[in-house]
Structure formats: C-alpha cells, structure tokens
Design a protein around this motif. Structure first.
Motif, mmCIF file in Angstrom:
data_model
loop_
_atom_site.group_PDB
_atom_site.id
_atom_site.type_symbol
_atom_site.label_atom_id
_atom_site.label_comp_id
_atom_site.label_asym_id
_atom_site.label_seq_id
_atom_site.Cartn_x
_atom_site.Cartn_y
_atom_site.Cartn_z
ATOM 1 N N ARG A 199 0.832 -1.210 0.000
ATOM 2 C CA ARG A 199 0.000 0.000 0.000
ATOM 3 C C ARG A 199 0.867 1.261 0.000
ATOM 4 O O ARG A 199 0.543 2.254 -0.658
ATOM 5 C CB ARG A 199 -0.928 -0.023 1.215
ATOM 6 N N GLN A 200 1.985 1.211 0.733
ATOM 7 C CA GLN A 200 2.915 2.342 0.745
ATOM 8 C C GLN A 200 3.500 2.603 -0.638
ATOM 9 O O GLN A 200 3.833 3.741 -0.975
ATOM 10 C CB GLN A 200 4.047 2.082 1.742
ATOM 11 N N ARG A 201 3.620 1.548 -1.442
ATOM 12 C CA ARG A 201 4.200 1.668 -2.777
ATOM 13 C C ARG A 201 3.132 1.785 -3.867
ATOM 14 O O ARG A 201 3.444 1.738 -5.051
ATOM 15 C CB ARG A 201 5.109 0.465 -3.058
ATOM 16 N N SER A 202 1.858 1.907 -3.444
ATOM 17 C CA SER A 202 0.731 2.052 -4.380
ATOM 18 C C SER A 202 0.632 0.870 -5.348
ATOM 19 O O SER A 202 0.282 1.037 -6.520
ATOM 20 C CB SER A 202 0.835 3.373 -5.160
ATOM 21 N N VAL A 203 0.973 -0.309 -4.841
ATOM 22 C CA VAL A 203 0.835 -1.538 -5.633
ATOM 23 C C VAL A 203 -0.443 -2.235 -5.187
ATOM 24 O O VAL A 203 -0.566 -2.608 -4.014
ATOM 25 C CB VAL A 203 2.043 -2.473 -5.435
ATOM 26 N N PRO A 204 -1.439 -2.405 -6.053
ATOM 27 C CA PRO A 204 -2.712 -2.997 -5.639
ATOM 28 C C PRO A 204 -2.574 -4.456 -5.235
ATOM 29 O O PRO A 204 -1.795 -5.207 -5.820
ATOM 30 C CB PRO A 204 -3.596 -2.847 -6.884
ATOM 31 N N ALA A 205 -3.360 -4.833 -4.225
ATOM 32 C CA ALA A 205 -3.321 -6.200 -3.711
ATOM 33 C C ALA A 205 -4.724 -6.786 -3.688
ATOM 34 O O ALA A 205 -5.672 -6.164 -3.189
ATOM 35 C CB ALA A 205 -2.713 -6.234 -2.314
ATOM 36 N N ILE A 206 -4.825 -7.991 -4.214
ATOM 37 C CA ILE A 206 -6.068 -8.767 -4.203
ATOM 38 C C ILE A 206 -5.881 -9.885 -3.184
ATOM 39 O O ILE A 206 -4.864 -10.575 -3.202
ATOM 40 C CB ILE A 206 -6.335 -9.397 -5.582
ATOM 41 N N VAL A 207 -6.853 -10.075 -2.306
ATOM 42 C CA VAL A 207 -6.750 -11.191 -1.373
ATOM 43 C C VAL A 207 -8.021 -12.028 -1.412
ATOM 44 O O VAL A 207 -9.127 -11.507 -1.596
ATOM 45 C CB VAL A 207 -6.486 -10.737 0.085
ATOM 46 N N VAL A 208 -7.834 -13.325 -1.231
ATOM 47 C CA VAL A 208 -8.943 -14.242 -0.997
ATOM 48 C C VAL A 208 -8.798 -14.675 0.454
ATOM 49 O O VAL A 208 -7.802 -15.299 0.835
ATOM 50 C CB VAL A 208 -8.894 -15.462 -1.932
ATOM 51 N N THR A 209 -9.780 -14.342 1.281
ATOM 52 C CA THR A 209 -9.650 -14.573 2.715
ATOM 53 C C THR A 209 -11.003 -14.393 3.378
ATOM 54 O O THR A 209 -12.015 -14.178 2.714
ATOM 55 C CB THR A 209 -8.621 -13.590 3.314
ATOM 56 N N ARG A 210 -11.022 -14.474 4.695
ATOM 57 C CA ARG A 210 -12.244 -14.230 5.451
ATOM 58 C C ARG A 210 -12.546 -12.730 5.488
ATOM 59 O O ARG A 210 -11.637 -11.908 5.596
ATOM 60 C CB ARG A 210 -12.107 -14.746 6.884
ATOM 61 N N SER A 211 -13.812 -12.398 5.421
ATOM 62 C CA SER A 211 -14.197 -10.987 5.494
ATOM 63 C C SER A 211 -13.967 -10.458 6.910
ATOM 64 O O SER A 211 -13.902 -11.222 7.876
ATOM 65 C CB SER A 211 -15.670 -10.829 5.111
ATOM 66 N N HIS A 212 -13.811 -9.144 7.010
ATOM 67 C CA HIS A 212 -13.655 -8.467 8.304
ATOM 68 C C HIS A 212 -12.474 -9.015 9.105
ATOM 69 O O HIS A 212 -12.511 -9.061 10.342
ATOM 70 C CB HIS A 212 -14.935 -8.580 9.134
ATOM 71 N N SER A 213 -11.433 -9.427 8.405
ATOM 72 C CA SER A 213 -10.229 -9.945 9.052
ATOM 73 C C SER A 213 -9.089 -8.943 8.866
ATOM 74 O O SER A 213 -9.177 -8.037 8.023
ATOM 75 C CB SER A 213 -9.841 -11.298 8.448
ATOM 76 N N PRO A 214 -7.995 -9.071 9.620
ATOM 77 C CA PRO A 214 -6.859 -8.165 9.429
ATOM 78 C C PRO A 214 -6.305 -8.188 8.009
ATOM 79 O O PRO A 214 -5.932 -7.141 7.470
ATOM 80 C CB PRO A 214 -5.826 -8.693 10.438
ATOM 81 N N VAL A 215 -6.240 -9.353 7.395
ATOM 82 C CA VAL A 215 -5.748 -9.443 6.020
ATOM 83 C C VAL A 215 -6.696 -8.719 5.076
ATOM 84 O O VAL A 215 -6.269 -7.960 4.194
ATOM 85 C CB VAL A 215 -5.570 -10.915 5.599
ATOM 86 N N ILE A 223 -11.868 -10.789 -2.035
ATOM 87 C CA ILE A 223 -12.821 -11.819 -2.426
ATOM 88 C C ILE A 223 -13.031 -12.668 -1.179
ATOM 89 O O ILE A 223 -12.199 -13.508 -0.831
ATOM 90 C CB ILE A 223 -12.293 -12.665 -3.596
ATOM 91 N N ALA A 224 -14.135 -12.407 -0.493
ATOM 92 C CA ALA A 224 -14.354 -13.012 0.816
ATOM 93 C C ALA A 224 -14.908 -14.421 0.691
ATOM 94 O O ALA A 224 -15.808 -14.691 -0.115
ATOM 95 C CB ALA A 224 -15.314 -12.157 1.632
ATOM 96 N N ILE A 225 -14.361 -15.313 1.493
ATOM 97 C CA ILE A 225 -14.865 -16.680 1.610
ATOM 98 C C ILE A 225 -15.055 -16.958 3.098
ATOM 99 O O ILE A 225 -14.091 -17.051 3.849
ATOM 100 C CB ILE A 225 -13.915 -17.717 0.987
ATOM 101 N N ASP A 226 -16.306 -17.052 3.518
ATOM 102 C CA ASP A 226 -16.641 -17.283 4.924
ATOM 103 C C ASP A 226 -17.414 -18.587 5.036
ATOM 104 O O ASP A 226 -18.647 -18.606 4.939
ATOM 105 C CB ASP A 226 -17.467 -16.123 5.476
ATOM 106 N N LEU A 227 -16.690 -19.658 5.223
ATOM 107 C CA LEU A 227 -17.308 -20.976 5.326
ATOM 108 C C LEU A 227 -17.019 -21.576 6.692
ATOM 109 O O LEU A 227 -15.914 -21.444 7.221
ATOM 110 C CB LEU A 227 -16.762 -21.913 4.240
ATOM 111 N N PRO A 228 -17.997 -22.252 7.284
ATOM 112 C CA PRO A 228 -17.772 -22.880 8.591
ATOM 113 C C PRO A 228 -16.901 -24.119 8.453
ATOM 114 O O PRO A 228 -16.957 -24.824 7.441
ATOM 115 C CB PRO A 228 -19.186 -23.258 9.048
#
Length: 287
Positions: A199-215, A223-228
């Motif tokens: 982010r400091q270098r203005s390089v965009p980042a895409i993540v696949v992870t849980r929503s509302h998480s630190p990542v 792209i949020a994946i919230d599965l039990p």
C-alpha cells in the motif's frame, strides 16, 4: 508431561482406576475444569485423596494445577481433545468428503462477490507482472495453482510461499505490478505486513480470505470466503475447494478479458504437447 498424552494413554500404561478417571475427565471436560475436588470426587465415585494422587500421576502438582493444565489443553478447542470420528469405512469417508466439497462450492456460489471478482480479474489482466503470495499448506497450493492457470494465458506471474521472500518482494515491488494473496484465516500477520508495504508503494493487492479480518482490512480488493469448518479434525478442510473455484473463476475472466492473447499462448503450448506428448488435441493442457 503432556496432559493430553497422559489422559489418552496411547501407550496403555494407566491402571484400571486411572484409566476410568482419565475417561471421566475427557467425557466431562467443562465440569472437571470448574468443579471443586469434592464435587469431582463425588461425581467420579472416588475419594478426594484418590483424585489428588491421580492428578499427580498425570504429571500435575495437584488438583488445582490439573485444572490449569486442562484449561490450557482445551484452549485449542475441545474437538482436539475429544475428536469425533463419524466416518470410518471407505464408503462413509467418500460420502463425507464429497458432500462437504459440494457444500463448500454451493455456499461459495451463494456468497461470492461478483463485482470483486470482475475488479480482481481486470487488475490481473492489466498487470505487467503478478506476484502471488501464500504460506503454509493450503494458501501455498492456491497461489501455485493461480500461477499454473495464468501463465498459460500469457500473464507474467510468479508465486512465492515464503514469508521473508514475500516481504522482500513487497518492498521491491514496482508500479505496474499486482499482488494476489491467499489466507484461509485472515490472521496472517506476516501477510498483513506485506500488504502494508504494498500500500505504501501504491501496488494494488487482491486477497482471498475471510471478510472483516486483518488481512482483508489491509487489501485493496477482497474476495471473501466465509465458510464454517466442521468438527472432524481428521478430514482436510473443504474450504480449499472454494478457494480453488475462485482461482478458476479468475482465470476464466482473465482469459475472456483478452481472448486473442490467451488463445495465442494456449495454442503454442498445445502445439508443443501434441507434437511431443499426445499425438492429438484431446488431452488436458498439462498433466
């Protein structure tokens, strides 16, 4: 001594009474952690001195220390203390694995953010260079699979599965680069550090992870994946099928975003395979 190892007695060294008390503890963990020694003894059908001697044979100083050690043991989750085994035969295991894979894909279909998918695919297709960051088993597999899918579409991409290397690559990232990252928990602090550098270098980042998480909070496109997760600790996580499906969706969208470029690279790969491996074009593009 490891209390879990002592209680489960895998080596068969406990006496009959100690074995019965260990089974009682494993079947009544919450009660054992909160009971007085008198209540514990009464419910287990023994005397308080017997309980004290049992605790000492378990490697504890006494009943209070035993409860402290038991609380530490259960901090990782009771499913790791009393693992459920609901499937044993090959038929039961096959049904369980396939049903959970289908459920993961069905739930992904209901929750996937199509706008985020389209935005991520646009960034990937427009990137001069793509970096894919993963770590540990599942996320490493995901980013390696993204590399496997995108290079054949004419994308310049490299996957990295080492935290230190990911940090160095983030610090050295240049304009025109895009980063794709995977984190099943969303709590990977090392990955958050990489995303902050990007982010400091203005390089965009895409993540696949849980929503509302630190990542998720540190990324540009989520792209949020919230599965039990189920209670069967022995079955590999079914969530990875959802992550692989997202990779396939992104690859398909990237291919369609520039069909001539994708087709040209795919044709070149297939020509070589037909000439040196297949003899026809009916086989998969790569083993």
């Amino acid at each position: 001594m490891d209390l879990f190892h002592a209680l489960t007695d895998d080596e068969g060294g406990l006496s009959g009474l100690d074995r019965a008390l260990a089974d009682f503890v494993l079947e009544n963990v919450d009660f054992a952690m909160n009971a007085s020694i008198g209540d514990f003894a009464a419910r287990a059908g023994v005397s308080p001195p017997t309980v004290t001697r049992f605790c000492r044979r378990m490697g504890c100083k006494g009943f209070p220390d035993f409860k402290v050690q038991l609380a530490r043991l259960t901090a990782v989750g009771l499913r790791y203390v009393r693992p459920e085994v609901l499937t044993e035969t090959a038929q039961e295991v096959a049904d369980d694995v396939l049903a959970n894979a289908q459920a993961a894909l069905f739930q992904l279909h209901r929750q996937v953010d199509l706008a985020a998918l389209e935005k991520a695919a646009g960034l990937l297709r427009g990137a001069e260079f793509i970096l894919a960051f993963g770590a540990s088993g599942n996320s490493s597999m995901v980013v390696n699979e993204l590399q496997n899918r995108l290079f054949r579409l004419g994308c310049r991409i490299a996957a990295s599965n080492d935290h230190n290397m990911n940090a160095m690559l983030s610090a050295a990232a240049q304009p025109g680069s895009v980063v794709f990252a995977s984190s099943f928990t969303g709590r990977d602090r090392a990955l958050v550090h990489c995303l902050e550098l990007l982010r400091q270098r203005s390089v965009p980042a895409i993540v696949v992870t849980r929503s509302h998480s630190p990542v998720a909070a540190a990324a540009d496109v989520v792209i949020a994946i919230d599965l039990p997760e189920g209670t069967n600790i022995f079955r590999p996580t079914s969530t990875r099928y959802a992550y692989l499906a997202v990779v396939d969706m992104l690859a398909n969208l990237v291919a369609y975003a520039d069909r001539p470029k994708a087709a040209k690279t795919l044709r070149a790969i297939k020509e070589d395979l037909v000439s040196h491996r297949d003899g026809d074009d009916s086989q998969p593009l790569g083993d």
